[in-house]
Design a protein around this motif. Structure first.
Motif, PDB file in Angstrom:
ATOM      1  N   LEU A  43      -3.001  -4.488  -9.149  1.00  0.00           N
ATOM      2  CA  LEU A  43      -3.944  -4.617  -8.045  1.00  0.00           C
ATOM      3  C   LEU A  43      -5.079  -5.592  -8.344  1.00  0.00           C
ATOM      4  CD1 LEU A  43      -4.078  -0.914  -6.882  1.00  0.00           C
ATOM      5  CD2 LEU A  43      -3.045  -2.850  -5.673  1.00  0.00           C
ATOM      6  N   ALA A  44      -5.410  -5.738  -9.615  1.00  0.00           N
ATOM      7  CA  ALA A  44      -6.469  -6.667 -10.017  1.00  0.00           C
ATOM      8  C   ALA A  44      -5.953  -8.096 -10.174  1.00  0.00           C
ATOM      9  CB  ALA A  44      -7.104  -6.205 -11.326  1.00  0.00           C
ATOM     10  N   SER A  45      -4.648  -8.274 -10.103  1.00  0.00           N
ATOM     11  CA  SER A  45      -4.066  -9.598 -10.321  1.00  0.00           C
ATOM     12  C   SER A  45      -3.847 -10.342  -9.005  1.00  0.00           C
ATOM     13  CB  SER A  45      -2.719  -9.461 -11.043  1.00  0.00           C
ATOM     14  OG  SER A  45      -1.721  -9.006 -10.133  1.00  0.00           O
ATOM     15  N   ASP A  46      -3.529 -11.619  -9.135  1.00  0.00           N
ATOM     16  CA  ASP A  46      -3.201 -12.429  -7.963  1.00  0.00           C
ATOM     17  C   ASP A  46      -1.888 -11.987  -7.323  1.00  0.00           C
ATOM     18  OD1 ASP A  46      -5.487 -13.939  -8.243  1.00  0.00           O
ATOM     19  OD2 ASP A  46      -4.491 -15.545  -9.371  1.00  0.00           O
ATOM     20  N   GLU A  47      -1.059 -11.258  -8.075  1.00  0.00           N
ATOM     21  CA  GLU A  47       0.222 -10.787  -7.544  1.00  0.00           C
ATOM     22  C   GLU A  47       0.040  -9.844  -6.359  1.00  0.00           C
ATOM     23  OE1 GLU A  47       3.239 -11.928  -8.596  1.00  0.00           O
ATOM     24  OE2 GLU A  47       2.043 -13.265  -9.864  1.00  0.00           O
ATOM     25  N   SER A  48      -1.116  -9.220  -6.253  1.00  0.00           N
ATOM     26  CA  SER A  48      -1.364  -8.280  -5.154  1.00  0.00           C
ATOM     27  C   SER A  48      -2.248  -8.896  -4.073  1.00  0.00           C
ATOM     28  CB  SER A  48      -2.034  -7.015  -5.693  1.00  0.00           C
ATOM     29  OG  SER A  48      -3.351  -7.310  -6.108  1.00  0.00           O
ATOM     30  N   SER A  49      -2.276 -10.213  -3.999  1.00  0.00           N
ATOM     31  CA  SER A  49      -3.218 -10.896  -3.107  1.00  0.00           C
ATOM     32  C   SER A  49      -3.056 -10.534  -1.635  1.00  0.00           C
ATOM     33  CB  SER A  49      -3.102 -12.411  -3.280  1.00  0.00           C
ATOM     34  OG  SER A  49      -1.804 -12.839  -2.903  1.00  0.00           O
ATOM     35  N   TYR A  50      -1.917 -10.016  -1.239  1.00  0.00           N
ATOM     36  CA  TYR A  50      -1.721  -9.666   0.164  1.00  0.00           C
ATOM     37  C   TYR A  50      -1.809  -8.157   0.396  1.00  0.00           C
ATOM     38  CZ  TYR A  50      -0.262 -10.986   4.877  1.00  0.00           C
ATOM     39  OH  TYR A  50      -0.230 -11.234   6.229  1.00  0.00           O
ATOM     40  N   CYS A  51      -2.166  -7.418  -0.622  1.00  0.00           N
ATOM     41  CA  CYS A  51      -2.367  -5.962  -0.498  1.00  0.00           C
ATOM     42  C   CYS A  51      -3.826  -5.710  -0.143  1.00  0.00           C
ATOM     43  CB  CYS A  51      -2.062  -5.251  -1.823  1.00  0.00           C
ATOM     44  SG  CYS A  51      -0.345  -5.309  -2.309  1.00  0.00           S
ATOM     45  N   THR A  52      -4.040  -5.150   1.021  1.00  0.00           N
ATOM     46  CA  THR A  52      -5.415  -4.839   1.429  1.00  0.00           C
ATOM     47  C   THR A  52      -5.439  -3.473   2.105  1.00  0.00           C
ATOM     48  OG1 THR A  52      -5.122  -5.897   3.579  1.00  0.00           O
ATOM     49  CG2 THR A  52      -6.033  -7.255   1.808  1.00  0.00           C
ATOM     50  N   GLY A  53      -6.483  -2.716   1.817  1.00  0.00           N
ATOM     51  CA  GLY A  53      -6.703  -1.454   2.501  1.00  0.00           C
ATOM     52  C   GLY A  53      -5.615  -0.422   2.328  1.00  0.00           C
ATOM     53  N   THR A  54      -4.924  -0.458   1.220  1.00  0.00           N
ATOM     54  CA  THR A  54      -3.841   0.498   1.016  1.00  0.00           C
ATOM     55  C   THR A  54      -4.184   1.482  -0.079  1.00  0.00           C
ATOM     56  OG1 THR A  54      -1.454   0.695   0.743  1.00  0.00           O
ATOM     57  CG2 THR A  54      -2.561  -0.878  -0.677  1.00  0.00           C
ATOM     58  N   GLU A  55      -3.504   2.590  -0.070  1.00  0.00           N
ATOM     59  CA  GLU A  55      -3.638   3.589  -1.115  1.00  0.00           C
ATOM     60  C   GLU A  55      -2.291   3.698  -1.810  1.00  0.00           C
ATOM     61  OE1 GLU A  55      -5.248   7.209   0.460  1.00  0.00           O
ATOM     62  OE2 GLU A  55      -6.767   6.122   1.595  1.00  0.00           O
ATOM     63  N   ILE A  56      -2.307   3.614  -3.131  1.00  0.00           N
ATOM     64  CA  ILE A  56      -1.074   3.673  -3.900  1.00  0.00           C
ATOM     65  C   ILE A  56      -1.051   4.972  -4.698  1.00  0.00           C
ATOM     66  CG2 ILE A  56       0.294   2.588  -5.719  1.00  0.00           C
ATOM     67  CD1 ILE A  56      -0.808  -0.092  -4.759  1.00  0.00           C
ATOM     68  N   VAL A  57      -0.024   5.763  -4.456  1.00  0.00           N
ATOM     69  CA  VAL A  57       0.144   7.037  -5.150  1.00  0.00           C
ATOM     70  C   VAL A  57       1.073   6.807  -6.336  1.00  0.00           C
ATOM     71  CG1 VAL A  57       0.943   9.424  -4.936  1.00  0.00           C
ATOM     72  CG2 VAL A  57      -0.168   8.299  -2.993  1.00  0.00           C
ATOM     73  N   VAL A  58       0.587   7.142  -7.526  1.00  0.00           N
ATOM     74  CA  VAL A  58       1.370   6.986  -8.759  1.00  0.00           C
ATOM     75  C   VAL A  58       1.487   8.383  -9.355  1.00  0.00           C
ATOM     76  CG1 VAL A  58       1.540   5.781 -10.968  1.00  0.00           C
ATOM     77  CG2 VAL A  58       0.354   4.694  -9.059  1.00  0.00           C
ATOM     78  N   ASP A  59       2.494   9.125  -8.886  1.00  0.00           N
ATOM     79  CA  ASP A  59       2.579  10.531  -9.272  1.00  0.00           C
ATOM     80  C   ASP A  59       3.993  11.030  -9.564  1.00  0.00           C
ATOM     81  OD1 ASP A  59       3.726  10.754  -6.768  1.00  0.00           O
ATOM     82  OD2 ASP A  59       2.362  12.305  -6.059  1.00  0.00           O
ATOM     83  N   GLY A  60       4.939  10.120  -9.713  1.00  0.00           N
ATOM     84  CA  GLY A  60       6.306  10.540 -10.029  1.00  0.00           C
ATOM     85  C   GLY A  60       6.956  11.356  -8.928  1.00  0.00           C
ATOM     86  N   GLY A  61       6.408  11.280  -7.738  1.00  0.00           N
ATOM     87  CA  GLY A  61       6.942  12.029  -6.603  1.00  0.00           C
ATOM     88  C   GLY A  61       6.308  13.398  -6.428  1.00  0.00           C
TER      89      GLY A  61
END
Length: 70
Positions: A43-61
């Motif tokens: 998210l801090a990289s340029d690879e996520s440059s088009y990600c805005t206003g989203t929430e990412i859940v990292v919980d293994g389901g």
């Protein structure tokens, strides 16, 4: 925003073995701190440059429910 699930830290394990509960989440294990770090790095990289206003859940389901709840 990153929403981590159970991560193998002192807070989650209370200095003991990983609680058995985590074997019932869809990925079958507790998360590792590096998995959250990699998400934040993305998210801090340029690879996520088009990600805005989203929430990412990292919980293994975890939010899908435990295996026995399915």
């Amino acid at each position: 925003m990153v929403h981590p699930g159970g991560i193998e830290t002192e807070m989650a394990t209370k200095g003991q073995n990983v609680p058995d509960y985590y074997s019932s989440v869809p990925l079958g294990r507790i998360g590792q701190p590096v998995e959250i770090a990699r998400t934040v790095a993305f998210l801090a990289s340029d690879e996520s440059s088009y990600c805005t206003g989203t929430e990412i859940v990292v919980d293994g389901g975890m939010t899908l429910g435990a295996e026995e709840d399915q």
